[in-house]
Design a protein around this motif. Sequence first.
Motif, PDB file in Angstrom:
ATOM      1  N   SER A 138       0.831  -1.207   0.000  1.00 32.25           N
ATOM      2  CA  SER A 138       0.000   0.000   0.000  1.00 32.25           C
ATOM      3  C   SER A 138       0.865   1.256   0.000  1.00 32.25           C
ATOM      4  O   SER A 138       0.529   2.256  -0.641  1.00 32.25           O
ATOM      5  N   ARG A 139       1.981   1.222   0.711  1.00 39.58           N
ATOM      6  CA  ARG A 139       2.912   2.362   0.706  1.00 39.58           C
ATOM      7  C   ARG A 139       3.492   2.559  -0.684  1.00 39.58           C
ATOM      8  O   ARG A 139       3.538   3.680  -1.206  1.00 39.58           O
ATOM      9  N   ASP A 140       3.924   1.468  -1.315  1.00 35.92           N
ATOM     10  CA  ASP A 140       4.550   1.567  -2.634  1.00 35.92           C
ATOM     11  C   ASP A 140       3.577   2.135  -3.661  1.00 35.92           C
ATOM     12  O   ASP A 140       3.936   2.997  -4.473  1.00 35.92           O
ATOM     13  N   LEU A 141       2.325   1.656  -3.620  1.00 36.05           N
ATOM     14  CA  LEU A 141       1.326   2.155  -4.564  1.00 36.05           C
ATOM     15  C   LEU A 141       1.083   3.642  -4.336  1.00 36.05           C
ATOM     16  O   LEU A 141       1.000   4.426  -5.294  1.00 36.05           O
ATOM     17  N   ALA A 142       0.977   4.064  -3.072  1.00 35.26           N
ATOM     18  CA  ALA A 142       0.732   5.482  -2.770  1.00 35.26           C
ATOM     19  C   ALA A 142       1.884   6.354  -3.254  1.00 35.26           C
ATOM     20  O   ALA A 142       1.673   7.490  -3.695  1.00 35.26           O
ATOM     21  N   ILE A 143       3.105   5.852  -3.190  1.00 35.63           N
ATOM     22  CA  ILE A 143       4.266   6.600  -3.689  1.00 35.63           C
ATOM     23  C   ILE A 143       4.089   6.903  -5.171  1.00 35.63           C
ATOM     24  O   ILE A 143       4.239   8.054  -5.616  1.00 35.63           O
ATOM     25  N   PHE A 144       3.744   5.885  -5.963  1.00 34.44           N
ATOM     26  CA  PHE A 144       3.584   6.081  -7.407  1.00 34.44           C
ATOM     27  C   PHE A 144       2.372   6.950  -7.726  1.00 34.44           C
ATOM     28  O   PHE A 144       2.435   7.819  -8.600  1.00 34.44           O
ATOM     29  N   GLU A 145       1.271   6.712  -7.008  1.00 34.66           N
ATOM     30  CA  GLU A 145       0.056   7.491  -7.273  1.00 34.66           C
ATOM     31  C   GLU A 145       0.281   8.977  -6.991  1.00 34.66           C
ATOM     32  O   GLU A 145      -0.198   9.845  -7.737  1.00 34.66           O
ATOM     33  N   LEU A 146       1.025   9.304  -5.930  1.00 34.63           N
ATOM     34  CA  LEU A 146       1.240  10.714  -5.590  1.00 34.63           C
ATOM     35  C   LEU A 146       2.309  11.351  -6.481  1.00 34.63           C
ATOM     36  O   LEU A 146       2.192  12.527  -6.837  1.00 34.63           O
ATOM     37  N   LEU A 147       3.331  10.597  -6.853  1.00 34.76           N
ATOM     38  CA  LEU A 147       4.340  11.149  -7.760  1.00 34.76           C
ATOM     39  C   LEU A 147       3.704  11.524  -9.102  1.00 34.76           C
ATOM     40  O   LEU A 147       3.959  12.600  -9.645  1.00 34.76           O
ATOM     41  N   TYR A 148       2.859  10.627  -9.617  1.00 40.75           N
ATOM     42  CA  TYR A 148       2.227  10.884 -10.913  1.00 40.75           C
ATOM     43  C   TYR A 148       0.971  11.745 -10.770  1.00 40.75           C
ATOM     44  O   TYR A 148       0.716  12.634 -11.579  1.00 40.75           O
ATOM     45  N   GLY A 149       0.186  11.508  -9.720  1.00 38.00           N
ATOM     46  CA  GLY A 149      -1.078  12.213  -9.561  1.00 38.00           C
ATOM     47  C   GLY A 149      -0.921  13.655  -9.128  1.00 38.00           C
ATOM     48  O   GLY A 149      -1.812  14.479  -9.367  1.00 38.00           O
ATOM     49  N   CYS A 150       0.216  13.989  -8.489  1.00 33.81           N
ATOM     50  CA  CYS A 150       0.429  15.353  -7.985  1.00 33.81           C
ATOM     51  C   CYS A 150       1.684  16.012  -8.555  1.00 33.81           C
ATOM     52  O   CYS A 150       1.944  17.184  -8.263  1.00 33.81           O
ATOM     53  N   GLY A 151       2.470  15.287  -9.333  1.00 31.36           N
ATOM     54  CA  GLY A 151       3.667  15.873  -9.946  1.00 31.36           C
ATOM     55  C   GLY A 151       4.722  16.273  -8.930  1.00 31.36           C
ATOM     56  O   GLY A 151       5.427  17.264  -9.122  1.00 31.36           O
ATOM     57  N   ILE A 227      12.935   2.129  -4.261  1.00 33.06           N
ATOM     58  CA  ILE A 227      11.649   1.471  -4.479  1.00 33.06           C
ATOM     59  C   ILE A 227      11.197   1.679  -5.921  1.00 33.06           C
ATOM     60  O   ILE A 227      10.773   0.743  -6.610  1.00 33.06           O
ATOM     61  N   LEU A 228      11.294   2.913  -6.398  1.00 33.62           N
ATOM     62  CA  LEU A 228      10.873   3.210  -7.764  1.00 33.62           C
ATOM     63  C   LEU A 228      11.733   2.453  -8.783  1.00 33.62           C
ATOM     64  O   LEU A 228      11.221   1.904  -9.756  1.00 33.62           O
ATOM     65  N   LYS A 229      13.036   2.410  -8.540  1.00 32.94           N
ATOM     66  CA  LYS A 229      13.944   1.722  -9.449  1.00 32.94           C
ATOM     67  C   LYS A 229      13.613   0.237  -9.525  1.00 32.94           C
ATOM     68  O   LYS A 229      13.619  -0.363 -10.605  1.00 32.94           O
ATOM     69  N   ALA A 232      10.550  -0.230 -11.614  1.00 31.17           N
ATOM     70  CA  ALA A 232      10.840   0.096 -13.017  1.00 31.17           C
ATOM     71  C   ALA A 232      11.550  -1.062 -13.708  1.00 31.17           C
ATOM     72  O   ALA A 232      11.216  -1.426 -14.842  1.00 31.17           O
ATOM     73  N   VAL A 233      12.522  -1.643 -13.023  1.00 28.19           N
ATOM     74  CA  VAL A 233      13.281  -2.759 -13.603  1.00 28.19           C
ATOM     75  C   VAL A 233      12.383  -3.985 -13.771  1.00 28.19           C
ATOM     76  O   VAL A 233      12.440  -4.688 -14.787  1.00 28.19           O
ATOM     77  N   ALA A 234      11.511  -4.234 -12.778  1.00 26.06           N
ATOM     78  CA  ALA A 234      10.701  -5.453 -12.786  1.00 26.06           C
ATOM     79  C   ALA A 234       9.471  -5.363 -13.684  1.00 26.06           C
ATOM     80  O   ALA A 234       9.079  -6.355 -14.316  1.00 26.06           O
ATOM     81  N   LEU A 235       8.856  -4.178 -13.780  1.00 27.74           N
ATOM     82  CA  LEU A 235       7.550  -4.081 -14.419  1.00 27.74           C
ATOM     83  C   LEU A 235       7.476  -3.158 -15.627  1.00 27.74           C
ATOM     84  O   LEU A 235       6.527  -3.250 -16.402  1.00 27.74           O
ATOM     85  N   GLY A 240      14.945   2.657 -17.044  1.00 30.22           N
ATOM     86  CA  GLY A 240      15.582   3.910 -16.644  1.00 30.22           C
ATOM     87  C   GLY A 240      14.612   4.899 -16.024  1.00 30.22           C
ATOM     88  O   GLY A 240      14.983   6.032 -15.744  1.00 30.22           O
ATOM     89  N   LEU A 241      13.369   4.473 -15.797  1.00 26.68           N
ATOM     90  CA  LEU A 241      12.375   5.340 -15.190  1.00 26.68           C
ATOM     91  C   LEU A 241      12.878   5.855 -13.841  1.00 26.68           C
ATOM     92  O   LEU A 241      13.408   5.095 -13.039  1.00 26.68           O
ATOM     93  N   HIS A 242      12.702   7.150 -13.592  1.00 24.28           N
ATOM     94  CA  HIS A 242      13.138   7.746 -12.331  1.00 24.28           C
ATOM     95  C   HIS A 242      12.038   8.664 -11.818  1.00 24.28           C
ATOM     96  O   HIS A 242      11.053   8.934 -12.535  1.00 24.28           O
TER      97      HIS A 242
END
Length: 298
Positions: A138-151, A227-229, A232-235, A240-242
Amino acid sequence: MSELRRWVDSYLAELARIDSSVHTVRNYRTDLEQFVAYFSRGGLNPPEPKDFDQLILREWLADLYTQGLAKPTIRRKLAAVRSLFDHCLRQGVITLNRAKLLTTPRMPSKLPDVPTEEQTNHLIDDIAKGALERPCPSRDLAIFELLYGCGLRISELVGLSVGDFDMSEAWVRVLGKRKKERQIPVPGKAMAALRACLEARQPSEGETAIFLNHRGRRLTDRGARGILKMYAVALSPDSGLHPHSLRHAYATHLLSAGADLRAIQELLGHASLSTTQKYTHLSLTDLMNVYDKAHPRA
């Protein structure tokens, strides 16, 4: 200890006091230690800050080019030295920051790589489905959702605390560069991910951070990048996504959908509109690609 070394330590202590990002402090520490080392070669005592003239500084800058360093690296090292001498100027140690008279190496115009809407949504959907077995999904998903959802910048993300969110109105208060505060709307999926993250959150005593490490303490900049790296590597087809890729995607996709450039400037926390305008070029590039593929006379 030399006078130069003492003022480097004083400046780094000031950065820590004003809560500069861990990433900035780490890089500036390395750059300034190398700066001192250059003028301490052969056991020499480096010049005091007041004794630096433009000729001495040009010699140091020329050595950076001789080492074959990339222009972004040279620009960062020069910025660190200029900031050091700005600190000395504020303290009355020098009367002129001669490092500001040096010519900054020009950067080639390069647009950032931006994942498409399809790529971004596919990655986040895979994370939401639990494609990887992780201790804090749940933490990992929230990290991605907020990075993309809020810039958000990664430093802004890990700096978030529970009190920064208005859960009823779906807004978040963000402290950006130079302690500039801004408020950003949080989209529905990001809010849902945030609520799930808060329910699973197990903080150590007194910890207010949203995103926690395995010890229940605030997640660091480096930890979030790791976590993001990993995802990115797995999925992702783009290993190189950062973190800034998602910030770029946020702005580019808003612009493509018709959002006003000045509104995007405010959402991103850019001091200058010219910084935001690079997304106009990205949008035009996408438009030309569509034209080239679709128009019979292209």
